[in-house]
Scaffold this motif. Structure first.
Motif, PDB file in Angstrom:
ATOM      1  N   THR A 194      76.828  35.444  37.077  1.00 24.71           N
ATOM      2  CA  THR A 194      76.199  34.458  38.105  1.00 24.71           C
ATOM      3  C   THR A 194      74.621  35.081  38.249  1.00 24.71           C
ATOM      4  O   THR A 194      74.685  36.290  38.365  1.00 24.71           O
ATOM      5  CB  THR A 194      77.114  34.525  39.318  1.00 24.71           C
ATOM      6  N   PRO A 195      73.884  34.116  38.631  1.00 26.92           N
ATOM      7  CA  PRO A 195      72.368  34.555  38.951  1.00 26.92           C
ATOM      8  C   PRO A 195      72.293  35.017  40.431  1.00 26.92           C
ATOM      9  O   PRO A 195      71.351  35.448  40.711  1.00 26.92           O
ATOM     10  CB  PRO A 195      71.708  33.454  38.629  1.00 26.92           C
ATOM     11  N   VAL A 196      73.421  34.736  41.210  1.00 25.55           N
ATOM     12  CA  VAL A 196      73.384  35.034  42.710  1.00 25.55           C
ATOM     13  C   VAL A 196      74.533  35.585  43.081  1.00 25.55           C
ATOM     14  O   VAL A 196      75.807  35.206  42.890  1.00 25.55           O
ATOM     15  CB  VAL A 196      73.239  33.718  43.295  1.00 25.55           C
ATOM     16  N   PRO A 197      74.337  36.970  43.618  1.00 25.00           N
ATOM     17  CA  PRO A 197      75.535  37.750  44.125  1.00 25.00           C
ATOM     18  C   PRO A 197      76.363  37.075  45.081  1.00 25.00           C
ATOM     19  O   PRO A 197      76.057  36.394  46.005  1.00 25.00           O
ATOM     20  CB  PRO A 197      74.727  39.254  44.971  1.00 25.00           C
ATOM     21  N   ALA A 198      77.851  37.185  44.860  1.00 23.92           N
ATOM     22  CA  ALA A 198      78.757  36.178  45.884  1.00 23.92           C
ATOM     23  C   ALA A 198      78.465  36.364  47.084  1.00 23.92           C
ATOM     24  O   ALA A 198      78.642  35.775  48.127  1.00 23.92           O
ATOM     25  CB  ALA A 198      79.923  36.652  45.281  1.00 23.92           C
ATOM     26  N   GLU A 199      78.054  37.938  47.579  1.00 26.01           N
ATOM     27  CA  GLU A 199      77.932  38.448  49.012  1.00 26.01           C
ATOM     28  C   GLU A 199      76.825  37.443  49.532  1.00 26.01           C
ATOM     29  O   GLU A 199      76.857  37.319  50.948  1.00 26.01           O
ATOM     30  CB  GLU A 199      77.489  39.620  49.025  1.00 26.01           C
ATOM     31  N   ALA A 200      75.962  36.989  48.960  1.00 26.82           N
ATOM     32  CA  ALA A 200      74.804  35.863  49.463  1.00 26.82           C
ATOM     33  C   ALA A 200      75.349  34.708  49.803  1.00 26.82           C
ATOM     34  O   ALA A 200      74.576  33.916  50.686  1.00 26.82           O
ATOM     35  CB  ALA A 200      73.669  35.945  48.357  1.00 26.82           C
ATOM     36  N   LEU A 201      76.211  34.146  49.331  1.00 25.37           N
ATOM     37  CA  LEU A 201      76.766  32.674  49.362  1.00 25.37           C
ATOM     38  C   LEU A 201      77.323  32.539  50.917  1.00 25.37           C
ATOM     39  O   LEU A 201      77.843  33.500  51.517  1.00 25.37           O
ATOM     40  CB  LEU A 201      77.785  32.442  48.396  1.00 25.37           C
ATOM     41  N   HIS A 202      77.471  31.274  51.594  1.00 30.68           N
ATOM     42  CA  HIS A 202      78.153  31.239  52.859  1.00 30.68           C
ATOM     43  C   HIS A 202      78.401  29.738  52.708  1.00 30.68           C
ATOM     44  O   HIS A 202      78.042  28.719  52.072  1.00 30.68           O
ATOM     45  CB  HIS A 202      76.813  31.413  54.052  1.00 30.68           C
ATOM     46  N   GLY A 203      79.043  29.336  53.761  1.00 26.58           N
ATOM     47  CA  GLY A 203      79.893  28.236  53.835  1.00 26.58           C
ATOM     48  C   GLY A 203      79.088  26.820  54.067  1.00 26.58           C
ATOM     49  O   GLY A 203      79.436  25.877  54.075  1.00 26.58           O
ATOM     50  N   GLU A 204      77.979  27.119  54.790  1.00 25.43           N
ATOM     51  CA  GLU A 204      76.900  26.027  55.055  1.00 25.43           C
ATOM     52  C   GLU A 204      76.108  25.451  53.812  1.00 25.43           C
ATOM     53  O   GLU A 204      75.246  24.763  54.010  1.00 25.43           O
ATOM     54  CB  GLU A 204      75.726  26.519  56.189  1.00 25.43           C
ATOM     55  N   LEU A 205      76.116  26.178  52.758  1.00 25.85           N
ATOM     56  CA  LEU A 205      75.414  25.780  51.563  1.00 25.85           C
ATOM     57  C   LEU A 205      76.153  24.666  50.694  1.00 25.85           C
ATOM     58  O   LEU A 205      77.396  24.461  50.675  1.00 25.85           O
ATOM     59  CB  LEU A 205      75.324  26.960  50.502  1.00 25.85           C
ATOM     60  N   ALA A 206      75.182  23.945  50.123  1.00 22.89           N
ATOM     61  CA  ALA A 206      75.592  23.154  49.109  1.00 22.89           C
ATOM     62  C   ALA A 206      74.919  23.932  47.781  1.00 22.89           C
ATOM     63  O   ALA A 206      73.773  24.360  47.661  1.00 22.89           O
ATOM     64  CB  ALA A 206      75.202  21.648  49.002  1.00 22.89           C
ATOM     65  N   VAL A 207      75.884  24.015  46.608  1.00 25.86           N
ATOM     66  CA  VAL A 207      75.374  24.658  45.462  1.00 25.86           C
ATOM     67  C   VAL A 207      75.397  23.962  44.241  1.00 25.86           C
ATOM     68  O   VAL A 207      76.771  23.351  43.908  1.00 25.86           O
ATOM     69  CB  VAL A 207      76.108  26.017  45.293  1.00 25.86           C
ATOM     70  N   MET A 208      74.402  23.668  43.653  1.00 26.02           N
ATOM     71  CA  MET A 208      74.408  22.990  42.249  1.00 26.02           C
ATOM     72  C   MET A 208      74.156  23.911  41.047  1.00 26.02           C
ATOM     73  O   MET A 208      73.252  24.642  41.260  1.00 26.02           O
ATOM     74  CB  MET A 208      73.681  21.655  42.396  1.00 26.02           C
ATOM     75  N   ASP A 209      74.832  23.541  39.966  1.00 27.68           N
ATOM     76  CA  ASP A 209      74.681  24.575  38.703  1.00 27.68           C
ATOM     77  C   ASP A 209      74.173  23.474  37.837  1.00 27.68           C
ATOM     78  O   ASP A 209      74.769  22.643  37.409  1.00 27.68           O
ATOM     79  CB  ASP A 209      75.878  25.314  38.401  1.00 27.68           C
ATOM     80  N   ALA A 210      72.975  23.928  37.191  1.00 23.60           N
ATOM     81  CA  ALA A 210      72.343  23.158  35.648  1.00 23.60           C
ATOM     82  C   ALA A 210      73.325  23.519  34.598  1.00 23.60           C
ATOM     83  O   ALA A 210      73.328  22.779  33.727  1.00 23.60           O
ATOM     84  CB  ALA A 210      70.977  23.665  35.490  1.00 23.60           C
ATOM     85  N   VAL A 211      74.135  24.685  34.868  1.00 23.36           N
ATOM     86  CA  VAL A 211      74.850  24.964  33.626  1.00 23.36           C
ATOM     87  C   VAL A 211      76.065  24.076  33.607  1.00 23.36           C
ATOM     88  O   VAL A 211      76.878  24.112  34.694  1.00 23.36           O
ATOM     89  CB  VAL A 211      75.315  26.334  33.813  1.00 23.36           C
ATOM     90  N   TYR A 212      76.432  23.417  32.427  1.00 22.95           N
ATOM     91  CA  TYR A 212      77.707  22.573  32.574  1.00 22.95           C
ATOM     92  C   TYR A 212      78.670  23.041  31.383  1.00 22.95           C
ATOM     93  O   TYR A 212      79.889  22.518  31.309  1.00 22.95           O
ATOM     94  CB  TYR A 212      77.571  21.073  32.261  1.00 22.95           C
ATOM     95  N   ARG A 213      78.563  24.378  30.992  1.00 25.73           N
ATOM     96  CA  ARG A 213      79.592  24.978  29.883  1.00 25.73           C
ATOM     97  C   ARG A 213      79.678  26.272  30.279  1.00 25.73           C
ATOM     98  O   ARG A 213      78.929  27.206  29.921  1.00 25.73           O
ATOM     99  CB  ARG A 213      78.980  24.878  28.567  1.00 25.73           C
ATOM    100  N   PRO A 214      80.702  26.863  31.258  1.00 27.54           N
ATOM    101  CA  PRO A 214      81.854  25.983  31.592  1.00 27.54           C
ATOM    102  C   PRO A 214      81.453  25.033  32.791  1.00 27.54           C
ATOM    103  O   PRO A 214      80.572  25.352  33.323  1.00 27.54           O
ATOM    104  CB  PRO A 214      82.982  26.958  32.289  1.00 27.54           C
ATOM    105  N   LEU A 215      82.312  24.206  33.100  1.00 26.56           N
ATOM    106  CA  LEU A 215      81.919  23.198  34.281  1.00 26.56           C
ATOM    107  C   LEU A 215      82.203  24.125  35.823  1.00 26.56           C
ATOM    108  O   LEU A 215      81.340  24.007  36.164  1.00 26.56           O
ATOM    109  CB  LEU A 215      83.211  22.067  34.339  1.00 26.56           C
TER     110      LEU A 215
END
Ligand code: ATR
Length: 266
Positions: A194-215
């Protein structure tokens, strides 16, 4: 019969042909979508040849998105991004467009992610990062761009309205204050990274990934685990195709059928 196609090298595994042909089938259009793989130096000749042959429209992918700028009349968005992913041959001269930018915004809107006034973080300052950053800024978001090579992020941020450029070390603090996070790097493609450490994420975010393999990338799994809204990379791929279809045909795309054709192959 109208002929559309994809210009790239390589194009062998492209999902665009089944996605577009599903739309032609659904609407009963007499059209085909085929792939073209010119040599790396032949992009300009290929576009001129396509024009001469009466091809109706081309998508353009790696490595030709910049090369074709010299033989099309780019719209303002394509010109600012410096890359064309869709060429329309219906006018007196070929016009260049960038549906990576508009498609990514439509993918977010389709998932009820507010963009106007949002604080957005884009990871990556390559082709995808450029398109997404301009798309977000035009839709009213404040954009922070973080990239492994920091100078590419700061250079891009100078061109994008209200944007700031950063190295990856700033990611945690940027994401803490963000509403929207988009991965526009290749990190996570066919790898558990992942390009972003899991600890940085929070529930108010919307996260979109340009990678589609894997979905379901590591980033999206981490995001879902903290209750963030997730938008997978197939939505970006879908909507860049939907936007190209609508530009070429002037008709509303049959989005559900195109989505089904795409997802059944992923
Ligand atoms: P695309 O057109 O798909 O955006 P690109 O122009 O080659 O492809 O850009 C790839 C992006 O992924 C870049 O932002 C790149 O960072 P650099 O500019 O520093 O090269 C980023 N990227 C690729 N591999 C990476 C990795 N292992 N860690 C972090 N970023 C990475």
């Amino acid at each position: 019969m109208q002929v559309f196609g994809l210009l790239g090298n390589p194009v062998g595994h492209s999902l665009s042909p089944p996605m577009h042909e599903a739309a032609y089938d659904e609407l009963g259009l007499d059209a085909r979508y085929v792939t073209f793989e010119p040599e790396p130096d032949d992009a300009e000749a290929a576009v001129c040849g396509a024009d001469a042959l009466g091809i109706a429209g081309l998508n353009v992918t790696i490595p030709f998105k910049q090369d074709v700028l010299s033989v099309v009349d780019p719209d303002p968005m394509a010109e600012r991004i410096g890359a064309v992913n869709t060429i329309d041959f219906s006018g007196t001269e070929p016009t260049g467009h960038n549906t990576d930018a508009t498609g990514a915004m439509r993918a977010l809107r389709d998932h009820d992610v507010p963009i106007d006034g949002a604080r957005a973080v884009v990871v990556g300052a390559g082709g995808a990062g450029r398109a997404v950053s301009f798309g977000l800024a035009d839709a009213g978001a404040t954009v922070a761009i973080a990239n492994r090579t920091e100078s590419k992020a700061t250079d891009l941020a100078e061109a994008v309205p209200d944007a700031s450029g950063h190295g990856l070390a700033d990611l945690e603090s940027l994401v803490a204050d963000a509403d929207v996070l988009i991965n526009a790097t290749s990190v996570g493609m066919e790898e558990d990274a992942t390009p972003v450490p899991a600890e940085a994420l929070h529930g108010e975010l919307a996260v979109m990934d340009a990678v589609y393999r894997p979905l379901e990338t590591r980033l999206l799994e981490d995001a879902a685990a903290v209750g963030a809204r997730t938008v997978d990379g197939a939505w970006m791929l879908l909507y860049q195709g939907v936007e190209a279809f609508e530009l070429w045909t002037g008709r509303d795309a049959p989005v559900d059928e195109m989505n089904e054709a795409l997802r059944s192959r992923l």
